[in-house]
Design a protein around this motif. Structure first.
Motif, PDB file in Angstrom:
ATOM      1  N   HIS A 463     -10.764  -3.989  -2.995  1.00 36.22           N
ATOM      2  CA  HIS A 463     -10.787  -5.284  -2.317  1.00 36.22           C
ATOM      3  C   HIS A 463      -9.385  -5.811  -1.986  1.00 36.22           C
ATOM      4  O   HIS A 463      -9.206  -7.017  -1.804  1.00 36.22           O
ATOM      5  CB  HIS A 463     -11.535  -6.331  -3.165  1.00 36.22           C
ATOM      6  N   GLU A 464      -8.406  -4.899  -1.915  1.00 31.39           N
ATOM      7  CA  GLU A 464      -7.039  -5.303  -1.591  1.00 31.39           C
ATOM      8  C   GLU A 464      -6.510  -4.428  -0.454  1.00 31.39           C
ATOM      9  O   GLU A 464      -6.736  -3.223  -0.425  1.00 31.39           O
ATOM     10  CB  GLU A 464      -6.137  -5.165  -2.817  1.00 31.39           C
ATOM     11  N   ARG A 465      -5.834  -5.048   0.492  1.00 34.16           N
ATOM     12  CA  ARG A 465      -5.244  -4.322   1.619  1.00 34.16           C
ATOM     13  C   ARG A 465      -3.926  -3.699   1.163  1.00 34.16           C
ATOM     14  O   ARG A 465      -2.985  -4.404   0.818  1.00 34.16           O
ATOM     15  CB  ARG A 465      -5.007  -5.306   2.761  1.00 34.16           C
ATOM     16  N   VAL A 466      -3.878  -2.363   1.186  1.00 37.28           N
ATOM     17  CA  VAL A 466      -2.742  -1.628   0.616  1.00 37.28           C
ATOM     18  C   VAL A 466      -2.147  -0.698   1.673  1.00 37.28           C
ATOM     19  O   VAL A 466      -2.892  -0.098   2.462  1.00 37.28           O
ATOM     20  CB  VAL A 466      -3.198  -0.799  -0.620  1.00 37.28           C
ATOM     21  N   PRO A 467      -0.811  -0.550   1.732  1.00 36.70           N
ATOM     22  CA  PRO A 467      -0.199   0.371   2.692  1.00 36.70           C
ATOM     23  C   PRO A 467      -0.678   1.810   2.463  1.00 36.70           C
ATOM     24  O   PRO A 467      -0.892   2.229   1.325  1.00 36.70           O
ATOM     25  CB  PRO A 467       1.302   0.249   2.411  1.00 36.70           C
ATOM     26  N   LEU A 468      -0.828   2.553   3.561  1.00 39.27           N
ATOM     27  CA  LEU A 468      -1.268   3.950   3.508  1.00 39.27           C
ATOM     28  C   LEU A 468      -0.142   4.857   3.996  1.00 39.27           C
ATOM     29  O   LEU A 468       0.440   4.613   5.056  1.00 39.27           O
ATOM     30  CB  LEU A 468      -2.510   4.150   4.386  1.00 39.27           C
ATOM     31  N   ALA A 491      -4.554   6.344  -5.126  1.00 41.55           N
ATOM     32  CA  ALA A 491      -3.916   5.030  -5.258  1.00 41.55           C
ATOM     33  C   ALA A 491      -2.795   5.131  -6.288  1.00 41.55           C
ATOM     34  O   ALA A 491      -3.001   5.633  -7.401  1.00 41.55           O
ATOM     35  CB  ALA A 491      -4.937   3.982  -5.682  1.00 41.55           C
ATOM     36  N   LEU A 492      -1.611   4.653  -5.911  1.00 38.79           N
ATOM     37  CA  LEU A 492      -0.433   4.702  -6.775  1.00 38.79           C
ATOM     38  C   LEU A 492       0.093   3.292  -6.997  1.00 38.79           C
ATOM     39  O   LEU A 492      -0.077   2.408  -6.155  1.00 38.79           O
ATOM     40  CB  LEU A 492       0.670   5.556  -6.133  1.00 38.79           C
ATOM     41  N   GLU A 493       0.749   3.094  -8.131  1.00 38.29           N
ATOM     42  CA  GLU A 493       1.395   1.806  -8.398  1.00 38.29           C
ATOM     43  C   GLU A 493       2.750   2.077  -9.027  1.00 38.29           C
ATOM     44  O   GLU A 493       2.854   2.809 -10.014  1.00 38.29           O
ATOM     45  CB  GLU A 493       0.546   0.943  -9.324  1.00 38.29           C
ATOM     46  N   TYR A 494       3.785   1.507  -8.451  1.00 38.06           N
ATOM     47  CA  TYR A 494       5.153   1.760  -8.903  1.00 38.06           C
ATOM     48  C   TYR A 494       5.944   0.465  -8.817  1.00 38.06           C
ATOM     49  O   TYR A 494       6.053  -0.137  -7.755  1.00 38.06           O
ATOM     50  CB  TYR A 494       5.800   2.838  -8.010  1.00 38.06           C
ATOM     51  N   GLY A 495       6.484   0.042  -9.973  1.00 40.90           N
ATOM     52  CA  GLY A 495       7.308  -1.166  -9.976  1.00 40.90           C
ATOM     53  C   GLY A 495       6.590  -2.394  -9.456  1.00 40.90           C
ATOM     54  O   GLY A 495       7.193  -3.247  -8.807  1.00 40.90           O
ATOM     55  N   GLY A 496       5.265  -2.489  -9.717  1.00 42.09           N
ATOM     56  CA  GLY A 496       4.496  -3.644  -9.267  1.00 42.09           C
ATOM     57  C   GLY A 496       4.007  -3.547  -7.837  1.00 42.09           C
ATOM     58  O   GLY A 496       3.253  -4.407  -7.374  1.00 42.09           O
ATOM     59  N   GLU A 497       4.408  -2.509  -7.091  1.00 39.85           N
ATOM     60  CA  GLU A 497       3.985  -2.304  -5.709  1.00 39.85           C
ATOM     61  C   GLU A 497       2.883  -1.244  -5.656  1.00 39.85           C
ATOM     62  O   GLU A 497       2.945  -0.242  -6.373  1.00 39.85           O
ATOM     63  CB  GLU A 497       5.162  -1.862  -4.838  1.00 39.85           C
ATOM     64  N   LYS A 498       1.893  -1.454  -4.796  1.00 42.00           N
ATOM     65  CA  LYS A 498       0.778  -0.511  -4.649  1.00 42.00           C
ATOM     66  C   LYS A 498       0.926   0.283  -3.359  1.00 42.00           C
ATOM     67  O   LYS A 498       1.422  -0.229  -2.347  1.00 42.00           O
ATOM     68  CB  LYS A 498      -0.557  -1.255  -4.674  1.00 42.00           C
ATOM     69  N   LEU A 499       0.458   1.524  -3.395  1.00 43.06           N
ATOM     70  CA  LEU A 499       0.520   2.408  -2.237  1.00 43.06           C
ATOM     71  C   LEU A 499      -0.621   3.415  -2.348  1.00 43.06           C
ATOM     72  O   LEU A 499      -0.920   3.902  -3.441  1.00 43.06           O
ATOM     73  CB  LEU A 499       1.864   3.147  -2.201  1.00 43.06           C
ATOM     74  N   VAL A 500      -1.261   3.711  -1.216  1.00 42.53           N
ATOM     75  CA  VAL A 500      -2.289   4.760  -1.177  1.00 42.53           C
ATOM     76  C   VAL A 500      -1.750   5.915  -0.343  1.00 42.53           C
ATOM     77  O   VAL A 500      -1.159   5.703   0.724  1.00 42.53           O
ATOM     78  CB  VAL A 500      -3.601   4.223  -0.571  1.00 42.53           C
ATOM     79  N   VAL A 501      -1.919   7.151  -0.843  1.00 45.43           N
ATOM     80  CA  VAL A 501      -1.479   8.334  -0.091  1.00 45.43           C
ATOM     81  C   VAL A 501      -2.686   9.207   0.218  1.00 45.43           C
ATOM     82  O   VAL A 501      -3.638   9.277  -0.577  1.00 45.43           O
ATOM     83  CB  VAL A 501      -0.418   9.146  -0.871  1.00 45.43           C
ATOM     84  N   SER A 502      -2.643   9.866   1.380  1.00 48.49           N
ATOM     85  CA  SER A 502      -3.725  10.781   1.740  1.00 48.49           C
ATOM     86  C   SER A 502      -3.271  12.215   1.468  1.00 48.49           C
ATOM     87  O   SER A 502      -2.113  12.572   1.707  1.00 48.49           O
ATOM     88  CB  SER A 502      -4.100  10.616   3.216  1.00 48.49           C
ATOM     89  N   VAL A 503      -4.214  13.041   0.973  1.00 47.52           N
ATOM     90  CA  VAL A 503      -3.941  14.446   0.654  1.00 47.52           C
ATOM     91  C   VAL A 503      -5.068  15.294   1.230  1.00 47.52           C
ATOM     92  O   VAL A 503      -6.095  14.782   1.679  1.00 47.52           O
ATOM     93  CB  VAL A 503      -3.821  14.653  -0.877  1.00 47.52           C
ATOM     94  N   ASP A 504      -4.876  16.610   1.200  1.00 48.98           N
ATOM     95  CA  ASP A 504      -5.933  17.506   1.678  1.00 48.98           C
ATOM     96  C   ASP A 504      -6.958  17.814   0.590  1.00 48.98           C
ATOM     97  O   ASP A 504      -8.114  18.125   0.884  1.00 48.98           O
ATOM     98  CB  ASP A 504      -5.332  18.826   2.191  1.00 48.98           C
ATOM     99  N   GLY A 505      -6.527  17.755  -0.676  1.00 46.85           N
ATOM    100  CA  GLY A 505      -7.467  18.059  -1.750  1.00 46.85           C
ATOM    101  C   GLY A 505      -6.922  17.687  -3.112  1.00 46.85           C
ATOM    102  O   GLY A 505      -5.705  17.657  -3.333  1.00 46.85           O
ATOM    103  N   PHE A 506      -7.849  17.356  -4.033  1.00 48.66           N
ATOM    104  CA  PHE A 506      -7.476  17.102  -5.422  1.00 48.66           C
ATOM    105  C   PHE A 506      -7.620  18.427  -6.178  1.00 48.66           C
ATOM    106  O   PHE A 506      -8.644  19.102  -6.040  1.00 48.66           O
ATOM    107  CB  PHE A 506      -8.395  16.062  -6.066  1.00 48.66           C
ATOM    108  N   VAL A 507      -6.643  18.794  -6.977  1.00 44.19           N
ATOM    109  CA  VAL A 507      -6.733  20.044  -7.739  1.00 44.19           C
ATOM    110  C   VAL A 507      -7.207  19.746  -9.155  1.00 44.19           C
ATOM    111  O   VAL A 507      -8.354  19.977  -9.494  1.00 44.19           O
ATOM    112  CB  VAL A 507      -5.378  20.786  -7.741  1.00 44.19           C
TER     113      VAL A 507
END
Length: 553
Positions: A463-468, A491-507
């Motif tokens: 429910h939060e708009r996060v950079p991709l 979804a990642l969180e670093y130093g209080g900032e949130k970021l979502v990254v796209s990948v081809d697959g989870f290992v």
């Protein structure tokens, strides 16, 4: 190593601990509430050093310690007041004693301490009216005369041998060269890789007996790993105790009144990690005194106590160590930083700075708001050192600032540098490790869920708009998703900032052994190391803290 060398190293290790305590206690001596206790502590430390140096035959160190002890004895008997100039002299003498000890143990000619000895004697005689300067000069001549033989005897005295033997018999602790522990941890890291490979082989062979044996071996490796890591742990007071002196000297140089509050000194941290964070903490504390805390008159004008407060704390949060440096000063001038950043082309005209974006600006190499370089700051390297060092350790830096309310810098660090849990992902047929500390969740979405605004992409997470950030695009080796296609996201969180990254697959999640990594020229600057996976294939360790900046630049 000869027997004498072994005892010399033991003497040096114990002397360093006592010298650190002397420095801490002398700073506390100026606090009336701690005066008596601090004076007793520094007296015990210098008395112990004097006895150990005498037993080892280190005459120069012993004579200097004796003269420091004599002045302290007058303070204890209340014949003399612990004024600022007296404490300054004792701190300077402690520094000289430190240099003498280090040179002597190394077998080198120690620095000539006769000047500080003469000043210590003259300080004692100043109010007595007898003896005169000649007594001080005589003490200095005696100390200088001991210099040629300062490296100590070729053998070891029976007193030193008996004392050291007694210490070893009474203690359950032993001193181990950190290089041996480093080698042991590296070997354990390789064993962790072999363990993962054995697990994969056991799964492929579908042998119940082999799987049970591998699991039992895995438990033993895990226990060994825990004990080796614990053996490398040392309390943070070993560097924290240096900082009261540093803050005191910085405050005096800046003409300010500053009180330092320290908590969590007994928390333990990996020895290598502790050594690595010393410089960043020095920079943060100096910044707090020089830039953060106002002058006494300015503080009084704004209704604050004349003495500013700087806090340094350490605590454990799950598998992380959190170190916080805070001050109750003026805070960072957001308008000034914004104006400078726009002028230098670092910020768009209408963009506003969050606290974390503010930190990214002030942590850039060479960025400084100070027009005149001082002994404390102004070259624009302090926060850059903090950011580079902490990120290089797999940690994160978070900054919060409030006008007239002060600034807080929070450092998050892993417990160890070598073995880390990570989520391994695939992008373009290559494997990458995302440190589990910063990984919050893996999930799926569809391409039509992606929004585009302000020159970048966004996605809704919890429910939060996060950079991709699309790692396929950033690394230049992945598949571009079509409209309606499923996106695999982390979804990642670093130093209080949130970021979502796209990948081809989870290992899978794995414990990885981090190796140093020098990326080839032209590589995107988002990798902090490399590792070898259980199947023998390499994977790059992603520097999560630099992902968003690299993708958005």
């Amino acid at each position: 190593m000869s027997e004498h060398d072994k005892y010399a190293q033991l003497f040096a290790a114990e002397a360093r601990e006592h010298l650190s305590e002397m420095s801490r206690a002398l700073v506390a001596l100026e606090d009336e509430q701690q005066g008596g206790e601090a004076l007793d502590s520094v007296f015990r430390s210098v008395h112990t050093i004097k006895g150990m140096a005498g037993a080892m035959g280190y005459d120069v160190a012993s004579r200097l310690a004796h003269n420091i002890e004599s002045l302290l004895d007058e303070l204890r008997s209340e014949e003399r007041e612990a004024r600022g100039d007296v404490v300054d002299l004792l701190l300077e003498a402690t520094d000289v004693l430190d240099a003498v000890v280090e040179a002597t143990v190394a077998g080198k000619q120690p620095p000539d301490p006769s000047d500080i000895v003469e000043r210590l004697v003259l300080c004692r005689l100043a109010d007595e009216g007898g003896g005169g300067p000649e007594v001080g000069r005589a003490a200095a001549r005696e100390t200088r005369a001991a210099l040629p033989g300062a490296a100590g005897p070729s053998g070891i005295s029976s007193i030193a041998r008996a004392g050291a033997t007694s210490r070893r018999a009474d203690s359950s602790r032993v001193r181990v060269d950190i290089r041996r522990l480093d080698a042991l941890l590296n070997l354990l890291g390789e064993l962790t890789i072999v363990r993962s490979r054995l697990r994969a082989l056991a799964d492929d062979l579908e042998s119940e007996g082999l799987s049970e044996a591998v699991e039992e071996a895995s438990k033993l490796v895990g226990e060994m790993q825990m004990h080796v890591i614990e053996s490398r742990m040392v309390p943070v007071w070993q560097i924290f105790d240096r900082f009261p002196r540093l803050v005191r000297d910085a405050a005096r140089a800046a003409g300010k009144e500053v009180e330092l509050e320290i908590s969590g000194k007994e928390l333990e941290l990996d020895r290598s990690m502790l050594d690595a964070i010393s410089d960043p903490l020095v920079h943060l504390l100096r910044n707090a005194v020089d830039h953060g805390i106002e002058s006494p008159d300015e503080r009084e004008k704004h209704g604050k106590p004349r003495a500013g407060r700087v806090g340094l704390s350490a605590r454990r949060e799950r598998s992380r160590v959190v170190i916080v440096v805070r001050d109750d000063g003026r805070g960072i001038d957001r308008d000034e930083i914004t104006s400078l950043a726009r002028h230098r082309g670092l910020l768009a005209k209408n963009a506003e700075l969050s606290d974390q974006e503010l930190f990214r600006i002030v942590a850039r190499p060479g960025f400084s708001t100070v027009e005149k370089v001082t002994a404390l700051s102004g070259r624009g390297v302090g926060l850059n050192v903090v950011d580079d060092t902490i990120r290089g350790l797999g940690g994160s830096v978070e900054l919060r600032t409030e006008e007239r309310g002060g600034t807080t810098v929070r450092l998050e660090l892993p417990l160890t540098l070598v073995i880390l849990p990570a989520l391994v992902v695939e992008v373009g047929g290559q494997f990458y490790a995302l440190p589990a500390t910063f990984t919050r969740e893996s999930f799926e979405a569809i391409e039509s869920d992606v929004e585009r605004a302000h020159g970048r992409e966004w996605i809704c997470w919890r429910h939060e708009r996060v950079p991709l950030t699309r790692l396929q695009r950033l690394f230049g080796n992945g598949r571009e998703a079509r409209n309606g296609a499923k996106l695999k996201l982390v979804a990642l969180e670093y130093g209080g900032e949130k970021l979502v990254v796209s990948v081809d697959g989870f290992v899978r999640e794995e414990e990885i052994v981090v190796k140093s990594f020098d990326p080839p020229l032209g590589t995107v600057p988002v990798f902090s190391g490399a590792t070898v996976r259980s199947d023998g294939r390499p994977a790059l360790v992603v520097d999560v803290g630099n992902l968003d900046g690299a993708s958005y630049s």
